[in-house]
Enzyme design. Structure first.
Site, PDB file in Angstrom:
ATOM      1  N   ARG A 241      -7.432  17.482 104.415  1.00 32.52           N
ATOM      2  CA  ARG A 241      -7.155  18.860 104.798  1.00 32.52           C
ATOM      3  C   ARG A 241      -8.484  19.551 105.072  1.00 32.52           C
ATOM      4  NH1 ARG A 241      -2.743  17.338 105.559  1.00 32.52           N
ATOM      5  NH2 ARG A 241      -0.765  18.039 104.654  1.00 32.52           N
ATOM      6  N   GLU A 270      -6.973  25.837 111.000  1.00 26.54           N
ATOM      7  CA  GLU A 270      -6.242  25.250 112.122  1.00 26.54           C
ATOM      8  C   GLU A 270      -4.942  26.009 112.411  1.00 26.54           C
ATOM      9  OE1 GLU A 270      -5.993  21.241 110.284  1.00 26.54           O
ATOM     10  OE2 GLU A 270      -3.820  21.435 110.501  1.00 26.54           O
ATOM     11  N   HIS A 288      -5.203  17.406 114.305  1.00 27.44           N
ATOM     12  CA  HIS A 288      -4.315  17.022 113.196  1.00 27.44           C
ATOM     13  C   HIS A 288      -3.223  16.050 113.673  1.00 27.44           C
ATOM     14  CE1 HIS A 288      -2.755  18.545 109.058  1.00 27.44           C
ATOM     15  NE2 HIS A 288      -2.393  17.284 109.259  1.00 27.44           N
TER      16      HIS A 288
HETATM   17  C1  GLV Z   1      -0.210  15.356 107.420  1.00 29.11           C
HETATM   18  O1  GLV Z   1      -1.234  15.964 107.383  1.00 29.11           O
HETATM   19  C2  GLV Z   1       0.529  14.975 106.267  1.00 29.11           C
HETATM   20  O2  GLV Z   1       0.213  15.452 105.158  1.00 29.11           O
HETATM   21  O3  GLV Z   1       1.465  14.182 106.398  1.00 29.11           O
END
Ligand code: GLV
Length: 329
Positions: A241, A270, A288
């Site tokens: 993250r 983001e 992401h």
């Molecule tokens: C994506 O970031 C997830 O946590 O699956």
């Protein structure tokens, strides 16, 4: 006719998954993928027993108080920092996520970023597309080696171990890691993974990969102090993250050439990206997309649906985060 439990699917999903949900539940979908404001989310959740969240809708105590019918929040993501799990548990609301089905795909993406960063792939392509490639040059766009180097993994859960396997078995890398708990000797042995302190990890790794779950306790796990420990030839890869890295400290380090490069799939604000990172050439930036392959996204959506269908039809959901809410039944 019995009425079916009502759910909100807060983000767009596969039609096939909506169709499965609709066989068992009364579904309000959002196939236009409107990003709900907090007020819209609360309004749409009135009278709903379940919500399928896309990883960013915040489920916390004030929302639970305003949505007393809600009994399950099913995240289409393995990370669940958008849930206040303690508040959900206190309110008797089950939280679920989508582990396992995305492990290998996300590990592939970590490796893609690592390779692209170490070998300056984005920078090389941009150079070529700008028409600047006029002649072969011996020292053109030289990067760092991946094979045989030291891979430092911070967060050695399922995805961390899948990255470690790729590094050790595919690229002959020396794997070091730091985690809340150490792996068993049986888990460490096939990949010759060595448990080290966080400080040793930053000092020794040629490539540092962040894959630990985010919580306020690990906010800015990598800041100026950690970057100062790293080798100037090292890369920093983040597929966890955005909040794990102090992005301004990273931008400073890149601007001053104190780090070979960074590969980032996740960002603090983001989808807004820190403009100081956008200015840097030695950073590979992706939006992401760690688990973004069609089969994996389908598997994630189906697992999130399985959780909702099971729980709201009186069965145990397959992947609860707070199983204590379910009791022992
Ligand atoms: C994506 O970031 C997830 O946590 O699956």
């Amino acid at each position: 006719m019995t009425t079916q439990p009502k759910i909100l699917v807060a983000r767009a999903t596969f039609d096939s998954v909506l169709a499965r949900l609709s066989e068992h539940l009364d579904v309000q979908a959002n196939q236009d993928d409107v990003i709900f404001s907090r007020e819209q989310l609360l309004a749409n959740l009135q009278g709903k027993q379940g919500v399928c969240t896309g990883g960013s809708e915040r489920i916390d105590a004030p929302l639970l108080a305003a949505c007393p019918d809600l009994k399950i929040a099913s995240n289409v993501a393995v990370g669940y920092n958008n849930f206040d799990v303690d508040a959900c548990t206190a309110a008797g609301v089950v939280c679920t996520n989508t582990p396992d089905v995305l492990t290998e795909t996300t590990a592939d993406m970590a490796f893609a970023l690592l390779m692209a960063t170490a070998r300056r792939v984005s920078e090389s392509e941009a150079f070529l597309r700008r028409g600047e490639w006029k002649k072969f040059k011996f020292d053109l766009l030289c990067g760092s080696d991946v094979h045989g180097s030291t891979l430092g993994i911070l967060g050695m859960g399922r995805i961390g171990q899948a990255i470690a396997r790729r590094g050790a078995l595919g690229f002959g890398m020396n794997v070091i890691y730091h985690n809340r708990s150490r792996l068993s000797a049986e888990q460490e042995a096939p990949i010759k993974a060595r448990y080290v302190s966080k400080q040793a990890l930053f000092e020794q790794a040629d490539h540092v990969v962040l894959v630990l779950p985010y919580s306020p306790a690990v906010h800015h796990t990598v800041g100026a102090g950690e970057i100062a420990l790293m080798k100037p030839t090292a890369t920093l890869i983040n597929i966890g993250r955005g909040g794990l890295i102090d992005e301004n400290a990273l931008a400073d380090a890149l601007a001053q050439g104190r780090l070979m490069g960074a590969g980032l799939d996740v960002f603090e604000g983001e989808p807004t990206v820190n403009p100081r990172l956008l200015e840097q050439t030695r950073v590979v930036l992706t939006p992401h997309v760690g688990s973004a392959t069609v089969p994996t996204r389908l598997a994630m959506a189906n697992l999130a649906a399985d959780n909702l269908i099971a729980f709201l039809t009186g069965k145990r959901p397959p992947t609860p985060i707070n199983p204590q809410v379910l009791g022992s039944a």
